[in-house]
Write a protein that holds these residues in place. Structure first.
Motif, PDB file in Angstrom:
ATOM      1  N   GLU A  16       0.663  -0.876  -0.242  1.00  0.00           N
ATOM      2  CA  GLU A  16       0.075   0.469  -0.030  1.00  0.00           C
ATOM      3  C   GLU A  16       1.128   1.112   0.071  1.00  0.00           C
ATOM      4  N   ILE A  17       1.896   1.427   1.064  1.00  0.00           N
ATOM      5  CA  ILE A  17       2.879   2.260   0.990  1.00  0.00           C
ATOM      6  C   ILE A  17       3.930   2.413  -0.303  1.00  0.00           C
ATOM      7  N   MET A  18       4.313   1.862  -0.627  1.00  0.00           N
ATOM      8  CA  MET A  18       5.491   1.236  -1.581  1.00  0.00           C
ATOM      9  C   MET A  18       5.817   2.336  -2.145  1.00  0.00           C
ATOM     10  N   ASP A  19       4.796   2.907  -2.857  1.00  0.00           N
ATOM     11  CA  ASP A  19       4.900   4.398  -3.508  1.00  0.00           C
ATOM     12  C   ASP A  19       5.718   5.584  -3.424  1.00  0.00           C
ATOM     13  N   HIS A  20       5.336   5.491  -1.602  1.00  0.00           N
ATOM     14  CA  HIS A  20       5.328   6.985  -1.146  1.00  0.00           C
ATOM     15  C   HIS A  20       6.585   6.711   0.307  1.00  0.00           C
ATOM     16  N   LEU A  21       7.647   5.745  -0.420  1.00  0.00           N
ATOM     17  CA  LEU A  21       8.607   5.638   0.776  1.00  0.00           C
ATOM     18  C   LEU A  21       9.589   5.384  -0.052  1.00  0.00           C
ATOM     19  N   SER A  22      10.743   6.260   0.442  1.00  0.00           N
ATOM     20  CA  SER A  22      11.803   6.866  -0.039  1.00  0.00           C
ATOM     21  C   SER A  22      12.436   5.882  -0.406  1.00  0.00           C
ATOM     22  N   VAL A  23      13.781   5.187  -0.980  1.00  0.00           N
ATOM     23  CA  VAL A  23      15.008   4.670  -1.261  1.00  0.00           C
ATOM     24  C   VAL A  23      15.612   4.349  -0.033  1.00  0.00           C
ATOM     25  N   LYS A  24      15.672   5.795   0.984  1.00  0.00           N
ATOM     26  CA  LYS A  24      16.518   5.871   1.799  1.00  0.00           C
ATOM     27  C   LYS A  24      15.432   5.185   3.590  1.00  0.00           C
ATOM     28  N   THR A  25      14.808   5.390   3.221  1.00  0.00           N
ATOM     29  CA  THR A  25      13.781   4.608   4.780  1.00  0.00           C
ATOM     30  C   THR A  25      13.722   3.448   4.864  1.00  0.00           C
ATOM     31  N   ASN A  26      14.247   3.638   6.311  1.00  0.00           N
ATOM     32  CA  ASN A  26      14.762   2.322   7.214  1.00  0.00           C
ATOM     33  C   ASN A  26      13.439   2.076   7.955  1.00  0.00           C
ATOM     34  N   ILE A  27      13.142   0.553   7.319  1.00  0.00           N
ATOM     35  CA  ILE A  27      11.765  -0.274   7.842  1.00  0.00           C
ATOM     36  C   ILE A  27      12.221  -1.204   8.998  1.00  0.00           C
ATOM     37  N   ILE A  28      11.118  -0.333  10.300  1.00  0.00           N
ATOM     38  CA  ILE A  28      11.433  -1.784  11.331  1.00  0.00           C
ATOM     39  C   ILE A  28       9.812  -2.136  11.232  1.00  0.00           C
ATOM     40  N   TYR A  29      10.336  -3.309  11.191  1.00  0.00           N
ATOM     41  CA  TYR A  29       9.656  -4.390  12.536  1.00  0.00           C
ATOM     42  C   TYR A  29       9.441  -5.700  13.010  1.00  0.00           C
TER      43      TYR A  29
END
Length: 274
Positions: free
Chosen positions: A82-95
């Protein structure tokens, strides 16, 4: 630098978010949060008015340089898509989804990914959170994630394959320990001497004291056993009974939980191939 985003406000997410705010490791103004049912955030907004409440996941993704996903394991893929198109390549995803490998997450988001298995005991600033990062996470990113969870307890850096056993020893352990103490107490109650309240208080205080001995006095488990159980004494008799029954029980516990973990990972591997 963008905000620190949070998607999800379930039991574990709520605990972590409140732990962050109570510790002061982040300023309220640095945080942006959303969840499926926004009215769950009313109390949070009243207590911490500086926290930004977003209307949807995409709004959080757009504004965040680091994004915590506190959604159920089965919903991580859906949220990422859902959010892929709104993420920066520099975003760090923490799950924090157990059983979901970073390799599978990379199939949806080929960027910086950190996996954390937190523990309920973080609520009282104790316990160990397990943390791993993929190869794209920078030293600065890693230090940020570790700083967040160190504000609520201890952090242990692990390899991906170590999560399975490590989760039993940290995240699941409070439930295992509480269950054992509950059964221990219930057996004592059959002798009709103490009330449940009295017995639970004695066991809880003793459990707390034992943990402090182990930690503060740098004692090993065997040290405690040897100091309490005198040769030929009553405690030694009880330990003999425990040794006969507990060891096989724990062997089965680990076999069962590790098998369940493998089953979950296998199912998720199939889902992330789609």
């Amino acid at each position: 630098m963008g905000k620190i985003g949070f998607i999800g406000y379930g039991a574990m997410g709520k605990m972590i978010i409140h732990g962050i705010l109570e510790s002061g490791v982040l300023e309220e103004s640095e945080m942006i949060i959303t969840t499926r049912t926004l009215n769950k955030l009313v109390d949070l907004q009243e207590s911490y008015p500086g926290v930004e409440i977003a209307q949807d996941n995409k709004s959080v993704a757009k504004k965040s340089s680091k994004l915590f996903l506190f959604v159920n394991t089965g919903n991580v893929k859906e949220v990422l898509e859902e959010i892929m198109d709104h993420l920066s390549v520099k975003t760090n995803i923490i799950y924090i989804a157990a059983g979901l490998t970073m390799e599978n997450v990379e199939k949806v988001f080929p960027g910086k990914i950190s996996k954390v298995i937190p523990t309920l005991t973080s609520e009282v600033h104790e316990g160990v959170s397990l943390v791993a990062h993929n190869s794209q996470v920078t030293l600065e990113d890693a230090e940020f994630v570790e700083k967040i969870f160190k504000s609520m307890g201890e952090v242990k850096i692990v390899q991906e394959e170590e999560f399975t056993l490590g989760t039993n020893l940290t995240s699941s352990a409070p439930a295992f320990i509480a269950f054992l103490m509950m059964k221990f107490t219930e057996s004592a109650l059959k002798h009709d001497i103490f009330t449940r309240e009295e017995a639970e208080e004695m066991v809880t205080e003793t459990l707390y004291g034992t943990a402090k001995l182990l930690q503060k006095k740098d004692m090993a488990f065997e040290d405690v056993i040897n100091q309490v159980a005198t040769k030929g004494g009553i405690t030694e008799e009880g330990l003999t009974v425990l040794d006969q029954g507990i060891a096989p029980l724990f062997d089965e516990l680990f076999s069962t939980t590790l098998r369940k973990y493998d089953q979950l990972e296998t199912r998720l591997n199939k889902e992330y191939k789609k």
